[in-house]
Enzyme design. Structure first.
Site, PDB file in Angstrom:
ATOM      1  N   CYS A 167      38.670  48.089  47.199  1.00 28.74           N
ATOM      2  CA  CYS A 167      37.993  46.791  47.100  1.00 28.74           C
ATOM      3  C   CYS A 167      37.598  46.173  48.440  1.00 28.74           C
ATOM      4  CB  CYS A 167      38.876  45.804  46.339  1.00 28.74           C
ATOM      5  SG  CYS A 167      39.151  46.228  44.608  1.00 28.74           S
TER       6      CYS A 167
ATOM      7  N   HIS B  31      37.630  38.624  48.180  1.00 30.39           N
ATOM      8  CA  HIS B  31      38.556  39.659  48.655  1.00 30.39           C
ATOM      9  C   HIS B  31      38.287  40.128  50.085  1.00 30.39           C
ATOM     10  CE1 HIS B  31      41.509  42.898  46.989  1.00 30.39           C
ATOM     11  NE2 HIS B  31      42.034  42.113  47.926  1.00 30.39           N
TER      12      HIS B  31
ATOM     13  N   ASP C 257      31.933  48.531  43.554  1.00 30.04           N
ATOM     14  CA  ASP C 257      32.679  48.684  44.805  1.00 30.04           C
ATOM     15  C   ASP C 257      33.349  50.038  44.973  1.00 30.04           C
ATOM     16  OD1 ASP C 257      34.609  48.215  42.843  1.00 30.04           O
ATOM     17  OD2 ASP C 257      35.786  46.822  44.056  1.00 30.04           O
TER      18      ASP C 257
END
Length: 507
Positions: free
Chosen positions: A69, A125, A281
């Site tokens: 991620c 993130h 991703d």
């Protein structure tokens, strides 16, 4: 929902493009190469994404540089390999001191300088940091509505994932504050009601598009959905309707959100003026079995450098500008910043970029200038350098390592129990004939073909040159963690983390 926007496609194809175009970048989470109907899944319910594929350019050889991620998202937004920025090893945590360095230039900053209204809905993130120093408003985004990290990075055993009252699968991360929903730098809810989250993001997106039109400026929307990351969730219309369980229901809501976004673009009369790009991703988290995705015929998934971890579905859609079709040209998420900057007429940052401009490929005026791809482990180091290199149709693995994210597959090479292994000579695959990486060309019982020997020499040279030129940035993850940095809706409350609880109304 799809009918509302597809009916306008014929009209949109004849519209002149705005200069520069609006940009809608949709980024899915843990989605496999084989998960969409347009990529061959026999039972996925993805009519809106399939319509994008039918009306746009579908990539067969689109990659991310790292199958995890945080580093993948950093690469997407900066056009730079994550090791340059120090985004290694692994992912950022809610209490991480580090984050995407503020001197890195994001796609949002590039486009904001060109007059775009910029926004992000969904998963960030890329760090929180002291006083939210690494959040999207400090990286070029005018507006942000979303969760600052993955929605499993907090306790979820008491959360509802599917209405009316189906609890989330598992317990997620314990000892952390409940996941917060942020509006710019303020806490909207902690935790949010997950079944209503996607609808909130779509409404946010529609408002951004509308406001940009009223202001006479283009918009850039980075729509970073939490779907289909574990634990899956969805709104009222989807549980039990996909035929693929919770994963399929989550994917079905993602597809419906794409339809709603396209309807919003169409309602504003902007279909011919809006470039839409969809990808994800990293590959599927196969350890979740039925709660994980599908990499199709590709090997392994998330956390590995095999094709199932790093090759992603990707769609480019812009009626009247991008001709419908399929491309087998090499492309990477690293290429989106220079490509979109070129289409927007924006200036590139004065910094080393690892991406290339794909606009000639998109517009049908040329081929992809990309011929080589370098893949890093999720836990890289300067001694080993890149784990795998692809050049043309050949790919060499110099190191391999399994991942817990790819456990439970039939292939033991994918599993966490498969240790870090150096390959001398490297594993060599011809991806044009063997995309599943099943047949090592250097492990033949017959004499190895001269072409294969020449290919491996070239790949060894490419790796040596690339590793020698690469400088790793100081690791942001090595800065460690500080529990007080976790976002809390009541900053001075005690006892933490349980007191950080400001849930939103659940219908």
């Amino acid at each position: 929902m799809e009918a509302l926007w597809t009916l306008t496609l014929a009209l949109a194809a004849g519209l002149a493009a705005a200069s520069p175009p609006n940009i809608l970048l949709i980024f899915a989470d843990d989605l496999g190469y084989g998960d969409l109907g347009s990529y061959g899944h026999p039972s996925s319910t993805t009519p809106n994404l399939d319509q994008l594929a039918a009306g746009g350019l579908r990539f067969t050889d689109f990659y991310v540089p790292v199958s995890l991620c945080t580093p993948s998202r950093a690469a997407l937004l900066t056009g730079r390999l994550p090791v340059r920025m120090g985004l290694y090893p692994g992912v950022l945590e809610p209490s991480s001191r580090g984050g995407l360095p503020l001197d890195e230039v994001t796609l949002a900053e590039v486009l904001a300088a060109q007059g775009y209204l910029t926004g992000i809905a969904g998963k960030w993130h890329l760090g929180v940091g002291p006083e939210g120093a690494f959040l999207p408003p400090h990286h070029g985004f005018h507006r942000f509505l979303g969760i600052p990290y993955s929605h499993d990075q907090g306790p979820c055993q008491n959360l509802t994932c599917f209405p009316p009252a189906t609890p989330c699968e598992g317990i997620c991360d314990q000892g952390l504050v409940p996941i917060p929903l942020l509006a710019n730098l303020s806490v909207e809810a902690q935790p949010p009601w997950l079944p209503g989250l996607e609808a909130r993001y779509v409404a946010f997106a529609r408002d951004l598009m509308t406001d940009a039109q009223h202001q006479g400026r283009p918009f850039f929307l980075y729509y970073a959905s939490h779907h289909t990351h574990y634990p899956q969730f969805s709104g009222q219309s989807f549980p039990g309707h996909s035929g693929r369980g919770p994963f399929g229901d989550s994917l079905m809501e993602l597809d419906a959100a794409v339809g709603a976004l396209m309807t919003a673009v169409g309602d504003l009369g902007l279909l011919g003026e809006t470039l839409v790009f969809f990808t994800a991703d990293n590959g599927p988290e196969t350890m979740r079995m039925s709660h994980g995705g599908c990499s199709g015929l590709l090997r392994c998934g998330k956390g590995t450098t095999f094709e199932g971890g790093v090759r992603e579905p990707a769609l480019a859609f812009w009626p009247g500008h991008i001709a419908p079709g399929v491309t087998h040209e090499l492309a990477s998420s690293l290429d989106l910043l220079p490509t979109l900057a070129a289409l927007a007429g924006a200036q590139l940052p004065n910094i080393t970029l690892d991406g290339v401009d794909l606009s000639p490929l998109l517009l049908g005026t040329g081929k992809s200038p990309r011929h080589t791809l370098f893949f890093y482990s999720a836990y890289p180091d300067e001694v080993r350098g890149v784990f795998a290199v692809r050049s043309g149709k050949y790919k060499a693995h110099f190191f391999t390592q399994g991942s817990v994210h790819s456990d439970t597959t039939a292939d033991p090479a994918c599993h966490a129990s498969n240790p870090l292994t150096a390959h001398e000579p490297p594993l060599l695959f011809d991806l044009s004939e063997d995309p599943g990486e099943n047949y090592n060309l250097l492990d033949s019982v017959d004499e190895v073909a001269p072409e294969a020997l020449q290919a491996v020499k070239q790949l060894e040279l490419l790796k040596a040159q690339f590793d020698a030129a690469m400088t790793f940035g100081p690791s942001q993850m090595a800065q460690g963690e500080d529990p007080t940095l976790q976002v809390c809706c009541q900053p001075s409350c005690t006892p933490r983390p349980s007191c950080c609880h400001c849930p939103e109304f659940q219908p």
